[in-house]
Design an enzyme around this catalytic site. Structure first.
Site, PDB file in Angstrom:
ATOM      1  CG  ASP A 167      62.766   4.244 -36.130  1.00  9.56           C
ATOM      2  OD1 ASP A 167      62.267   3.819 -37.192  1.00  9.56           O
ATOM      3  OD2 ASP A 167      62.392   5.294 -35.568  1.00  9.56           O
ATOM      4  CB  SER A 168      61.034  -0.762 -38.613  1.00  8.53           C
ATOM      5  OG  SER A 168      62.171  -0.989 -39.434  1.00  8.53           O
ATOM      6  CG  ASP A 208      65.367   5.309 -39.194  1.00 11.26           C
ATOM      7  OD1 ASP A 208      65.435   6.293 -39.952  1.00 11.26           O
ATOM      8  OD2 ASP A 208      64.449   4.475 -39.235  1.00 11.26           O
ATOM      9  CE  LYS A 234      64.344   6.229 -42.734  1.00  7.35           C
ATOM     10  NZ  LYS A 234      63.305   6.476 -41.719  1.00  7.35           N
ATOM     11  CD  GLU A 247      59.738   8.909 -38.197  1.00 13.79           C
ATOM     12  OE1 GLU A 247      58.779   9.477 -37.632  1.00 13.79           O
ATOM     13  OE2 GLU A 247      59.902   7.676 -38.169  1.00 13.79           O
ATOM     14  CD  GLU A 252      56.221   4.513 -43.347  1.00 12.31           C
ATOM     15  OE1 GLU A 252      57.286   4.971 -42.913  1.00 12.31           O
ATOM     16  OE2 GLU A 252      55.622   3.528 -42.846  1.00 12.31           O
TER      17      GLU A 252
HETATM   18  O1  KIV Z   1      62.279   2.283 -39.757  1.00 15.31           O
HETATM   19  C1  KIV Z   1      62.069   1.900 -40.929  1.00 15.31           C
HETATM   20  O2  KIV Z   1      62.148   0.713 -41.269  1.00 15.31           O
HETATM   21  C2  KIV Z   1      61.739   2.918 -41.910  1.00 15.31           C
HETATM   22  C3  KIV Z   1      61.215   2.436 -43.225  1.00 15.31           C
HETATM   23  C4  KIV Z   1      59.839   1.970 -43.049  1.00 15.31           C
HETATM   24  C5  KIV Z   1      61.340   3.455 -44.276  1.00 15.31           C
HETATM   25  O3  KIV Z   1      61.840   4.072 -41.648  1.00 15.31           O
END
Ligand code: KIV
Length: 275
Positions: free
Chosen positions: A51-52, A90, A120, A122, A189
């Site tokens: 989600d970055s 994510d 994924k 959190e 992280e």
């Molecule tokens: O969203 C993302 O890119 C991440 C990585 C930093 C692990 O969760």
């Protein structure tokens, strides 16, 4: 079996990643688009549609504004571009925290619409029940502990975690709870080196570190950071290229050519047929 199926390359799957615990380090990069996924696919075990993407591609200040629809669109692009790496998407902020049932419905939608192999989340101890619910119903889940970017508004910034005291213990418990709930791997992280090593020792599934030392079972970086697209990157990023410089030099050369009427040239234009 049809020849079509025989021609397909088998993608890396969650059990393959889980089996890499303590073995050759797992290589993971983020990917958000089809052409970049195609390039990275040859080199990575895992492609993370993080989600970055909200910050890296859409210019958001953090990941809180990322939606399920954005993750699905980018997940589809990465699946189209890649053939063999496992693709993990994510779950964005607000799509899994309310209840296990809501999380399952959103994760199932993301998997059906993208074709990705896993999601994924959190993960704190609070989310462990949700991980267990999803895994038991057929969704491979990766956990993410330590610095959790979706909590940035509560934490007041992107700060390294677990340098001591209660916070250190809580992160260890978050990782343990995620693994015991059935996560096939856990991203760790922004934590102090000793903690990443301890998590890696105590949990039974691979840890994939970002800013968490070489003590993890694998590493992940935001691809655009390590490719040098940004002026500023966190301390833990190693730059392997200078794409910002390359793009800027290319754009400057193009602009000069256009202004001097050197572009387009004879090789770059269409001519009418003779006669
Ligand atoms: O969203 C993302 O890119 C991440 C990585 C930093 C692990 O969760």
């Amino acid at each position: 079996m049809s020849s079509h199926r025989q021609d397909q390359v088998r993608r890396v799957a969650a059990p393959d990643i889980a089996a890499r615990k303590g073995k050759t380090p797992i290589v993971c990069l983020t990917a958000y688009t089809a052409p970049v996924a195609e390039i990275l696919d040859d080199h990575c075990d895992l492609l993370l549609v993080g989600d970055s993407v909200g910050m890296v591609v859409h210019g958001l200040p953090n990941t809180v504004g990322v939606t399920l629809e954005m993750m699905i669109l980018h997940g589809q692009a990465v699946m189209r571009g890649s053939k063999k790496a496992m693709v993990v998407v994510d779950m964005p902020f607000g799509s899994y925290e309310a209840s296990a049932e809501v999380a399952y419905a959103n994760a199932a939608r993301m998997m059906k619409e993208t074709g990705a192999q896993a999601v994924k989340v959190e993960a704190g101890e609070l989310i462990a029940g949700t991980i267990e619910y999803m895994v038991k119903r057929g969704i491979p889940v990766m956990g993410h502990v330590g610095l959790r970017p979706q909590s940035v508004l509560v934490d007041g910034g992107f700060k390294a975690k677990g340098k001591g005291g209660e916070e250190r213990q809580r992160i260890l418990e978050d990782a343990r709870a995620s693994a015991e709930a059935g996560a096939f791997a856990v991203v760790v992280e922004g934590v102090a080196e000793g903690l990443a090593r301890e998590i890696t020792e105590v949990i039974a599934v691979p840890t994939i570190g970002i800013g968490a030392s070489a003590g993890c079972d694998g590493q992940v970086l935001v691809a655009d950071d390590m490719l040098g697209l940004f002026e500023w990157t966190p301390k833990f990023v190693r730059r392997y290229a200078d794409l910002k410089g390359e793009i800027s030099r290319a754009a400057a050369a193009y602009a000069e050519d256009v202004r001097a009427r050197r572009f387009p040239g004879p090789a770059e234009i269409y001519f009418a047929k003779a006669g």
